[in-house]
Design a protein around this motif. Structure first.
Motif, PDB file in Angstrom:
ATOM      1  N   LEU A   1      20.713 -11.322 -10.364  1.00 50.18           N
ATOM      2  CA  LEU A   1      20.078 -10.542 -11.338  1.00 50.18           C
ATOM      3  C   LEU A   1      19.342  -9.599 -10.717  1.00 50.18           C
ATOM      4  CD1 LEU A   1      19.716 -10.360 -14.491  1.00 50.18           C
ATOM      5  CD2 LEU A   1      17.933 -11.864 -14.156  1.00 50.18           C
ATOM      6  N   THR A   2      19.485  -8.376 -11.244  1.00 49.40           N
ATOM      7  CA  THR A   2      18.540  -7.363 -10.620  1.00 49.40           C
ATOM      8  C   THR A   2      18.338  -6.498 -12.053  1.00 49.40           C
ATOM      9  OG1 THR A   2      20.405  -5.667 -10.404  1.00 49.40           O
ATOM     10  CG2 THR A   2      19.999  -7.060  -8.733  1.00 49.40           C
ATOM     11  N   ARG A   3      16.819  -6.213 -12.204  1.00 51.71           N
ATOM     12  CA  ARG A   3      16.565  -5.533 -13.236  1.00 51.71           C
ATOM     13  C   ARG A   3      15.224  -4.830 -12.838  1.00 51.71           C
ATOM     14  NH1 ARG A   3      11.247  -5.131 -14.266  1.00 51.71           N
ATOM     15  NH2 ARG A   3      11.983  -4.409 -16.804  1.00 51.71           N
ATOM     16  N   ALA A   4      15.085  -3.733 -13.562  1.00 55.52           N
ATOM     17  CA  ALA A   4      14.260  -2.536 -13.376  1.00 55.52           C
ATOM     18  C   ALA A   4      13.580  -1.824 -14.462  1.00 55.52           C
ATOM     19  CB  ALA A   4      14.746  -1.572 -12.216  1.00 55.52           C
TER      20      ALA A   4
ATOM     21  N   ARG B   1      12.244 -11.762  -5.498  1.00 57.72           N
ATOM     22  CA  ARG B   1      11.274 -10.877  -5.303  1.00 57.72           C
ATOM     23  C   ARG B   1      10.908  -9.938  -6.603  1.00 57.72           C
ATOM     24  NH1 ARG B   1      15.206  -8.137  -2.141  1.00 57.72           N
ATOM     25  NH2 ARG B   1      15.497  -6.126  -2.414  1.00 57.72           N
ATOM     26  N   GLY B   2       9.726  -9.799  -6.666  1.00 59.45           N
ATOM     27  CA  GLY B   2       9.234  -8.919  -7.876  1.00 59.45           C
ATOM     28  C   GLY B   2       9.103  -9.623  -9.171  1.00 59.45           C
ATOM     29  N   SER B   3       9.090  -8.947 -10.357  1.00 59.19           N
ATOM     30  CA  SER B   3       8.882  -9.686 -11.415  1.00 59.19           C
ATOM     31  C   SER B   3       9.428  -8.699 -12.729  1.00 59.19           C
ATOM     32  CB  SER B   3       7.431  -9.761 -11.838  1.00 59.19           C
ATOM     33  OG  SER B   3       6.862  -8.502 -11.799  1.00 59.19           O
ATOM     34  N   TRP B   4       9.667  -9.635 -13.945  1.00 56.45           N
ATOM     35  CA  TRP B   4       9.963  -9.083 -14.985  1.00 56.45           C
ATOM     36  C   TRP B   4       8.864  -9.111 -16.100  1.00 56.45           C
ATOM     37  CZ3 TRP B   4      15.567 -10.371 -16.890  1.00 56.45           C
ATOM     38  CH2 TRP B   4      16.105  -9.353 -17.917  1.00 56.45           C
ATOM     39  N   SER B   5       8.280  -8.175 -16.490  1.00 56.15           N
ATOM     40  CA  SER B   5       7.250  -8.238 -17.636  1.00 56.15           C
ATOM     41  C   SER B   5       6.263  -9.106 -17.077  1.00 56.15           C
ATOM     42  CB  SER B   5       7.721  -8.738 -18.968  1.00 56.15           C
ATOM     43  OG  SER B   5       8.880  -7.734 -19.619  1.00 56.15           O
ATOM     44  N   SER B   6       5.942  -9.013 -15.840  1.00 54.05           N
ATOM     45  CA  SER B   6       4.799  -9.627 -15.025  1.00 54.05           C
ATOM     46  C   SER B   6       5.334 -10.976 -14.799  1.00 54.05           C
ATOM     47  CB  SER B   6       3.676  -9.524 -15.688  1.00 54.05           C
ATOM     48  OG  SER B   6       3.268  -8.175 -15.924  1.00 54.05           O
ATOM     49  N   PHE B   7       6.699 -11.579 -15.149  1.00 53.78           N
ATOM     50  CA  PHE B   7       7.016 -12.939 -15.195  1.00 53.78           C
ATOM     51  C   PHE B   7       7.892 -13.046 -13.645  1.00 53.78           C
ATOM     52  CE2 PHE B   7      10.088 -16.416 -15.395  1.00 53.78           C
ATOM     53  CZ  PHE B   7       9.101 -17.404 -15.873  1.00 53.78           C
ATOM     54  N   PRO B   8       7.264 -13.979 -12.607  1.00 58.42           N
ATOM     55  CA  PRO B   8       7.859 -14.135 -11.551  1.00 58.42           C
ATOM     56  C   PRO B   8       9.000 -15.233 -11.494  1.00 58.42           C
ATOM     57  CG  PRO B   8       5.864 -14.863 -10.972  1.00 58.42           C
ATOM     58  CD  PRO B   8       5.854 -14.256 -12.565  1.00 58.42           C
ATOM     59  N   MET B   9      10.040 -15.198 -10.773  1.00 60.84           N
ATOM     60  CA  MET B   9      10.876 -16.248 -10.960  1.00 60.84           C
ATOM     61  C   MET B   9      10.632 -17.131  -9.437  1.00 60.84           C
ATOM     62  SD  MET B   9      13.476 -16.449 -13.220  1.00 60.84           S
ATOM     63  CE  MET B   9      14.048 -17.701 -12.398  1.00 60.84           C
ATOM     64  N   GLN B  10      10.511 -18.498  -9.621  1.00 61.22           N
ATOM     65  CA  GLN B  10      10.057 -19.198  -8.536  1.00 61.22           C
ATOM     66  C   GLN B  10      11.598 -19.537  -7.411  1.00 61.22           C
ATOM     67  OE1 GLN B  10       7.746 -22.957 -10.147  1.00 61.22           O
ATOM     68  NE2 GLN B  10       6.787 -21.426 -11.574  1.00 61.22           N
ATOM     69  N   ASP B  11      11.454 -19.544  -6.460  1.00 61.78           N
ATOM     70  CA  ASP B  11      12.529 -19.985  -5.597  1.00 61.78           C
ATOM     71  C   ASP B  11      12.677 -21.549  -5.327  1.00 61.78           C
ATOM     72  OD1 ASP B  11      12.527 -17.200  -5.217  1.00 61.78           O
ATOM     73  OD2 ASP B  11      11.907 -17.293  -3.188  1.00 61.78           O
TER      74      ASP B  11
ATOM     75  N   TYR C   1      11.919   5.082  -7.886  1.00 56.03           N
ATOM     76  CA  TYR C   1      12.394   5.076  -9.317  1.00 56.03           C
ATOM     77  C   TYR C   1      11.906   4.045 -10.043  1.00 56.03           C
ATOM     78  CZ  TYR C   1      16.614   7.999  -7.620  1.00 56.03           C
ATOM     79  OH  TYR C   1      17.496   8.947  -7.057  1.00 56.03           O
ATOM     80  N   PHE C   2      11.169   2.968  -9.722  1.00 51.40           N
ATOM     81  CA  PHE C   2      10.943   1.802 -10.408  1.00 51.40           C
ATOM     82  C   PHE C   2       9.357   1.719 -10.695  1.00 51.40           C
ATOM     83  CE2 PHE C   2      14.971   0.069  -8.723  1.00 51.40           C
ATOM     84  CZ  PHE C   2      15.594   0.762  -9.424  1.00 51.40           C
ATOM     85  N   SER C   3       8.812   1.324 -12.050  1.00 49.22           N
ATOM     86  CA  SER C   3       7.469   0.931 -12.168  1.00 49.22           C
ATOM     87  C   SER C   3       7.376  -0.498 -12.056  1.00 49.22           C
ATOM     88  CB  SER C   3       7.014   1.394 -13.483  1.00 49.22           C
ATOM     89  OG  SER C   3       7.603   0.742 -14.564  1.00 49.22           O
ATOM     90  N   GLU C   4       8.477  -1.165 -12.305  1.00 47.75           N
ATOM     91  CA  GLU C   4       8.555  -2.690 -12.036  1.00 47.75           C
ATOM     92  C   GLU C   4      10.043  -3.185 -11.782  1.00 47.75           C
ATOM     93  OE1 GLU C   4       6.883  -6.825 -14.185  1.00 47.75           O
ATOM     94  OE2 GLU C   4       8.387  -5.531 -15.328  1.00 47.75           O
ATOM     95  N   SER C   5      10.205  -4.135 -10.957  1.00 49.54           N
ATOM     96  CA  SER C   5      11.639  -4.633 -10.636  1.00 49.54           C
ATOM     97  C   SER C   5      11.555  -6.092 -10.348  1.00 49.54           C
ATOM     98  CB  SER C   5      12.239  -3.693  -9.459  1.00 49.54           C
ATOM     99  OG  SER C   5      11.467  -3.766  -8.220  1.00 49.54           O
ATOM    100  N   MET C   6      12.826  -6.608 -10.389  1.00 46.11           N
ATOM    101  CA  MET C   6      13.102  -7.890  -9.759  1.00 46.11           C
ATOM    102  C   MET C   6      14.335  -8.197  -9.296  1.00 46.11           C
ATOM    103  SD  MET C   6      12.428 -11.764 -11.929  1.00 46.11           S
ATOM    104  CE  MET C   6      14.026 -11.621 -12.847  1.00 46.11           C
TER     105      MET C   6
END
Length: 230
Positions: A127-130, A104-114, A204-209
């Motif tokens: 992998l968690t990033r924010a 769920r979420g995205s990284w620099s507007s890129f989403p992973m596909q399940d 806390y986050f403006s974007e997260s994945m």
């Protein structure tokens, strides 16, 4: 079902290659340009000793690439000049090929596909990033140390790494676990649970994945430990 396949690498730059290692941050994803099937790429730094400290490591770093299919990920690992260069300039190197089964979420507007189904058993990766809001950075990092202590003591953990695109504000955590149950036990108790509740409750986050992966393969050394998953 998607065939999207990620490659994550963790590297400890060799003592005589510090200049080459620092140049990775300047060049960014440029050396990866033109790779067949590459959809996404991030070159990453790491915290002190490869952990989650606000103090950056001068030698430990990594990268995360996403390819459109497993064959292109495999070709990258076998033939890419940039990967050979990392190997030539490292004292430790670990690589894993991964396919997402929950994201769920995205990284620099890129989403992973399940993937269509999660694994019944066996190792998984997380992998968690924010992107941390500057006004929330102090609060976020006050939660980081207890969470790091907690993860280092967690049962079922195979590997952990603290990563980031930029100090303090763009952070990521990569972990491998014996199974999903081990990750769930860690995620649902103690300091980690408190940090997650605070992160969402206080925005806390403006974007997260947040992504969980099947580990197709993994091999190498990180923080002095050899890991191999076939």
């Amino acid at each position: 079902m998607t065939n999207q396949t990620a490659v994550l690498a963790l590297i400890n730059i060799a003592a005589g290659s510090s200049g080459w290692g620092l140049s990775r941050y300047v060049l960014g994803k440029y050396p990866f340009a033109g790779l067949q099937g590459l959809q996404f790429c991030k070159v990453l730094g790491s915290g002190f000793n490869g952990g989650f400290s606000t103090k950056p490591s001068l030698t430990k770093q990594g990268f995360f690439c996403v390819f459109d299919e497993p064959e292109n990920a495999a070709a990258f690992l076998k033939h890419a000049a940039i990967l050979r260069a990392y190997k030539d300039h490292s004292s430790e190197m670990f690589t894993a090929t991964l396919q997402a089964y929950s994201s769920r979420g995205s990284w620099s507007s890129f989403p992973m596909q399940d993937l269509a189904a999660k694994p019944i058993r066996g190792p998984i990766a997380s992998l968690t990033r924010a992107s941390i809001r500057p006004t929330k950075a102090m609060q976020f990092w006050s939660k980081a140390k207890p969470a790091e202590v907690s993860i280092n003591q967690a049962s079922g953990k195979i590997l952990t790494a603290g990563l980031g695109e930029a100090p303090y504000l763009r952070q990521a955590t990569f972990t491998i676990w014996n199974d999903e149950q081990s990750l769930d036990r860690y995620a649902q108790e103690g300091a980690h649970l408190a940090a997650i509740k605070a992160a969402y409750g206080k925005d806390y986050f403006s974007e997260s994945m947040f992504t969980r992966f099947v580990v197709n393969s993994a091999q190498g050394v990180w923080q002095g430990k050899y890991v191999e998953i076939a």
